[in-house]
Design a protein around this motif. Sequence first.
Motif, PDB file in Angstrom:
ATOM      1  N   THR A   1       0.835  -1.208   0.000  1.00 58.25           N
ATOM      2  CA  THR A   1       0.000   0.000   0.000  1.00 58.25           C
ATOM      3  C   THR A   1       0.870   1.259   0.000  1.00 58.25           C
ATOM      4  O   THR A   1       0.364   2.359  -0.201  1.00 58.25           O
ATOM      5  N   LYS A   2       2.176   1.069   0.229  1.00 60.57           N
ATOM      6  CA  LYS A   2       3.108   2.198   0.273  1.00 60.57           C
ATOM      7  C   LYS A   2       4.289   1.981  -0.664  1.00 60.57           C
ATOM      8  O   LYS A   2       5.379   2.483  -0.429  1.00 60.57           O
ATOM      9  N   SER A   3       4.057   1.253  -1.737  1.00 62.63           N
ATOM     10  CA  SER A   3       5.141   0.893  -2.655  1.00 62.63           C
ATOM     11  C   SER A   3       5.946   2.105  -3.124  1.00 62.63           C
ATOM     12  O   SER A   3       5.388   3.092  -3.620  1.00 62.63           O
ATOM     13  N   LEU A   4       7.255   2.009  -2.912  1.00 60.68           N
ATOM     14  CA  LEU A   4       8.236   2.983  -3.398  1.00 60.68           C
ATOM     15  C   LEU A   4       8.012   4.402  -2.878  1.00 60.68           C
ATOM     16  O   LEU A   4       8.485   5.367  -3.470  1.00 60.68           O
ATOM     17  N   SER A   5       7.320   4.510  -1.735  1.00 63.58           N
ATOM     18  CA  SER A   5       7.036   5.847  -1.184  1.00 63.58           C
ATOM     19  C   SER A   5       8.119   6.334  -0.220  1.00 63.58           C
ATOM     20  O   SER A   5       8.018   7.426   0.331  1.00 63.58           O
ATOM     21  N   GLY A   6       9.159   5.512   0.000  1.00 63.67           N
ATOM     22  CA  GLY A   6      10.281   5.967   0.817  1.00 63.67           C
ATOM     23  C   GLY A   6      10.063   5.844   2.315  1.00 63.67           C
ATOM     24  O   GLY A   6       9.093   5.221   2.780  1.00 63.67           O
ATOM     25  N   HIS A   7      10.964   6.434   3.065  1.00 67.44           N
ATOM     26  CA  HIS A   7      10.883   6.396   4.527  1.00 67.44           C
ATOM     27  C   HIS A   7       9.597   7.078   4.997  1.00 67.44           C
ATOM     28  O   HIS A   7       9.338   8.228   4.645  1.00 67.44           O
ATOM     29  N   PRO A   8       8.782   6.388   5.798  1.00 65.72           N
ATOM     30  CA  PRO A   8       7.512   6.983   6.239  1.00 65.72           C
ATOM     31  C   PRO A   8       7.738   8.243   7.079  1.00 65.72           C
ATOM     32  O   PRO A   8       8.535   8.233   8.032  1.00 65.72           O
ATOM     33  N   GLN A   9       7.050   9.306   6.740  1.00 68.44           N
ATOM     34  CA  GLN A   9       7.247  10.570   7.459  1.00 68.44           C
ATOM     35  C   GLN A   9       6.813  10.471   8.915  1.00 68.44           C
ATOM     36  O   GLN A   9       7.284  11.226   9.766  1.00 68.44           O
ATOM     37  N   SER A  10       5.954   9.516   9.226  1.00 71.89           N
ATOM     38  CA  SER A  10       5.454   9.354  10.590  1.00 71.89           C
ATOM     39  C   SER A  10       6.332   8.428  11.439  1.00 71.89           C
ATOM     40  O   SER A  10       6.078   8.261  12.636  1.00 71.89           O
ATOM     41  N   GLU A  11       7.333   7.830  10.846  1.00 75.97           N
ATOM     42  CA  GLU A  11       8.160   6.861  11.575  1.00 75.97           C
ATOM     43  C   GLU A  11       9.332   7.556  12.275  1.00 75.97           C
ATOM     44  O   GLU A  11      10.173   8.183  11.641  1.00 75.97           O
ATOM     45  N   SER A  12       9.379   7.435  13.591  1.00 79.56           N
ATOM     46  CA  SER A  12      10.471   8.026  14.362  1.00 79.56           C
ATOM     47  C   SER A  12      11.680   7.092  14.371  1.00 79.56           C
ATOM     48  O   SER A  12      11.528   5.866  14.339  1.00 79.56           O
ATOM     49  N   LEU A  13      12.850   7.666  14.421  1.00 78.85           N
ATOM     50  CA  LEU A  13      14.055   6.849  14.485  1.00 78.85           C
ATOM     51  C   LEU A  13      14.233   6.304  15.899  1.00 78.85           C
ATOM     52  O   LEU A  13      14.017   7.027  16.876  1.00 78.85           O
ATOM     53  N   PRO A  14      14.650   5.058  16.030  1.00 81.82           N
ATOM     54  CA  PRO A  14      14.903   4.503  17.367  1.00 81.82           C
ATOM     55  C   PRO A  14      16.202   5.057  17.937  1.00 81.82           C
ATOM     56  O   PRO A  14      17.038   5.610  17.206  1.00 81.82           O
ATOM     57  N   SER A  15      16.386   4.910  19.242  1.00 80.02           N
ATOM     58  CA  SER A  15      17.639   5.356  19.864  1.00 80.02           C
ATOM     59  C   SER A  15      18.775   4.441  19.401  1.00 80.02           C
ATOM     60  O   SER A  15      18.550   3.293  19.010  1.00 80.02           O
ATOM     61  N   LEU A  16      19.998   4.968  19.453  1.00 82.58           N
ATOM     62  CA  LEU A  16      21.149   4.203  18.967  1.00 82.58           C
ATOM     63  C   LEU A  16      22.407   4.679  19.667  1.00 82.58           C
ATOM     64  O   LEU A  16      22.608   5.886  19.863  1.00 82.58           O
ATOM     65  N   ASP A  17      23.260   3.730  20.060  1.00 79.34           N
ATOM     66  CA  ASP A  17      24.550   4.068  20.649  1.00 79.34           C
ATOM     67  C   ASP A  17      25.495   4.444  19.514  1.00 79.34           C
ATOM     68  O   ASP A  17      26.015   3.580  18.804  1.00 79.34           O
ATOM     69  N   ILE A  18      25.713   5.751  19.338  1.00 78.18           N
ATOM     70  CA  ILE A  18      26.497   6.194  18.190  1.00 78.18           C
ATOM     71  C   ILE A  18      27.994   5.916  18.337  1.00 78.18           C
ATOM     72  O   ILE A  18      28.744   6.080  17.379  1.00 78.18           O
ATOM     73  N   SER A  19      28.428   5.470  19.521  1.00 83.31           N
ATOM     74  CA  SER A  19      29.855   5.153  19.670  1.00 83.31           C
ATOM     75  C   SER A  19      30.247   3.944  18.817  1.00 83.31           C
ATOM     76  O   SER A  19      31.424   3.727  18.544  1.00 83.31           O
ATOM     77  N   ALA A  20      29.250   3.174  18.383  1.00 83.94           N
ATOM     78  CA  ALA A  20      29.528   2.002  17.547  1.00 83.94           C
ATOM     79  C   ALA A  20      29.642   2.368  16.067  1.00 83.94           C
ATOM     80  O   ALA A  20      30.008   1.531  15.240  1.00 83.94           O
ATOM     81  N   LEU A  21      29.310   3.627  15.741  1.00 82.65           N
ATOM     82  CA  LEU A  21      29.323   4.047  14.350  1.00 82.65           C
ATOM     83  C   LEU A  21      30.664   4.657  13.978  1.00 82.65           C
ATOM     84  O   LEU A  21      31.399   5.141  14.825  1.00 82.65           O
TER      85      LEU A  21
END
Length: 199
Positions: free
Chosen positions: A70-90
Amino acid sequence: MRKIFFVAVIAAIFSVVLFFQISCAGEENDKPKTQQEMVALGKYIVSTSGCDDCHTPKIFTEAGPVFDTTKSLSGHPQSESLPSLDISALGQNQWAATTMSLTAWVGPWGISYASNLTPDKATGIGTLTEEMFIKTMREGKYMGVGRPLLPPMPWQVYGMKTDEDLKAIYAYLMSIKSINNLVPQPTPPDKVAEMLAKK
């Protein structure tokens, strides 16, 4: 003598038939594809080139993620929040990460989001001309002239496709359902910590 003449006649007839078959095949191959044929070719290329893997949100089932058609090729959903992440691993020689929907990615380049490839004029590629689309794929620039396309978009691979292939992809994308979905702009590397700290 008659036998030799007969063989010569058969060979001549075979040569003429073969010539006309090759000529007709050549003319058919040179004939431009119709719009419907271009859309069909584009659908085949998009469907077999992994475009949905990043540009279509997922639904999670017991068997794993499946495309949310129902959302084919529409990209990252604007309503989806990013989860937390330990950026020291990046970072270089460390980890890059993606969300469960495979539509947002974080790494040394910052945070990138899969674009809306539907023909929506406000949030998708509806205002992109065929020429701009091909330039985007060839040169790796947003809308053909803007910022660089970010990982994991393999524009270098798509840039090697023929003009006909890229025109077919464009024709198909312009034929699919328009979905209004405003994908966030990329987050630069120096803003990643601030962005994910808010989660």
